[in-house]
Design a protein around this motif. Structure first.
Motif, short mmCIF file in Angstrom:
data_model
loop_
_atom_site.label_atom_id
_atom_site.label_comp_id
_atom_site.label_asym_id
_atom_site.label_seq_id
_atom_site.Cartn_x
_atom_site.Cartn_y
_atom_site.Cartn_z
N LEU A 12 -0.56 -7.38 13.84
CA LEU A 12 0.91 -7.50 13.93
C LEU A 12 1.53 -7.72 12.55
O LEU A 12 2.65 -7.29 12.30
CB LEU A 12 1.31 -8.63 14.87
N SER A 13 0.81 -8.38 11.67
CA SER A 13 1.37 -8.71 10.35
C SER A 13 1.31 -7.55 9.35
O SER A 13 1.97 -7.61 8.32
CB SER A 13 0.62 -9.92 9.77
N CYS A 14 0.53 -6.49 9.65
CA CYS A 14 0.37 -5.47 8.62
C CYS A 14 0.33 -4.03 9.11
O CYS A 14 0.52 -3.12 8.31
CB CYS A 14 -0.87 -5.76 7.79
N PHE A 69 -5.01 2.51 14.81
CA PHE A 69 -3.80 1.98 14.19
C PHE A 69 -3.58 2.61 12.82
O PHE A 69 -4.49 3.18 12.23
CB PHE A 69 -3.86 0.45 14.07
N THR A 70 -2.35 2.54 12.37
CA THR A 70 -2.00 2.99 11.03
C THR A 70 -1.46 1.79 10.26
O THR A 70 -0.83 0.89 10.83
CB THR A 70 -0.95 4.11 11.06
N ALA A 71 -1.72 1.80 8.97
CA ALA A 71 -1.26 0.71 8.10
C ALA A 71 -1.13 1.26 6.69
O ALA A 71 -1.76 2.25 6.34
CB ALA A 71 -2.26 -0.44 8.14
N PRO A 72 -0.33 0.59 5.88
CA PRO A 72 -0.20 1.05 4.50
C PRO A 72 -1.49 0.83 3.71
O PRO A 72 -2.29 -0.07 4.03
CB PRO A 72 0.93 0.19 3.94
N ARG A 73 -1.71 1.66 2.70
CA ARG A 73 -2.90 1.51 1.86
C ARG A 73 -3.02 0.10 1.29
O ARG A 73 -4.11 -0.43 1.14
CB ARG A 73 -2.87 2.52 0.72
N VAL A 79 -9.61 -5.38 6.41
CA VAL A 79 -11.07 -5.52 6.42
C VAL A 79 -11.46 -7.00 6.49
O VAL A 79 -12.35 -7.38 7.24
CB VAL A 79 -11.70 -4.83 5.19
N ASP A 80 -10.77 -7.84 5.71
CA ASP A 80 -11.05 -9.28 5.74
C ASP A 80 -10.76 -9.88 7.11
O ASP A 80 -11.56 -10.66 7.65
CB ASP A 80 -10.23 -10.02 4.68
N MET A 81 -9.61 -9.51 7.71
CA MET A 81 -9.25 -10.02 9.05
C MET A 81 -10.29 -9.61 10.08
O MET A 81 -10.74 -10.41 10.89
CB MET A 81 -7.89 -9.48 9.49
#
Length: 157
Positions: free
Chosen positions: A36-38, A100-104, A111-113
């Motif tokens: 949700l945050s990214c 999902f899609t997310a910005p680079r 990956v850390d999450m």
């Protein structure tokens, strides 16, 4: 499922893994909440990766995507099997994973999450404005012909 319909013969180990994945999927709720945050978009893959990614692309203004076949997680037993067809991994449905899609800029954070939550994630492609629809590239960078995009969908790209 093809083995239940006797369209496919699996070893007992393969059948046990396939049935467990189908009948007892592990919901990705924690990952979804963390994203949700990214993440820009997310969808549960139930109708097939290509069909559900297609929903994201359509609702994002008709963007396109390029997927890399060799980056898509597939059970090693199946990927190497003589009977395996890539279309089954791309359009088969009932995966119950998140697409999902997310910005680079969010890659390292994602990956850390995922590592903290204990859920593997894979970068399988990229969203592009240069074309519409989805192209799947094989290990040589050539477009793969795919007849079906998802459960109940018969469409060529």
């Amino acid at each position: 499922m093809a083995c239940r319909q006797q369209q496919l013969s699996l070893t007992s180990v393969e059948q046990q893994q396939a049935l467990a994945a189908l009948e007892q999927p592990e919901p990705r709720v924690a990952l979804g909440q963390a994203l949700l945050s990214c993440a820009h978009t997310a969808i549960d893959v139930s109708d097939g990766l290509l069909a559900d990614l297609g929903h994201i692309l359509q609702r994002s203004g008709g963007l396109g995507a390029t997927l890399w076949w060799d980056q898509i997680p597939v059970n090693a037993l199946w990927r190497d099997a003589v009977w395996f067809k890539p279309e089954w991994a791309l359009a088969g449905g009932d995966d119950y994973e998140l697409c999902f899609t997310a910005p680079r800029s969010a890659r390292e954070n994602i990956v850390d999450m995922a590592h903290r939550i204990g859920i593997p994630v894979s970068r399988i492609g990229q969203v592009e404005a240069a074309h519409t629809g989805t192209v799947v590239l094989d290990t040589h960078g050539q477009p793969m012909p795919i007849e079906r995009t998802g459960f109940g969908f018969n469409r060529r790209f």
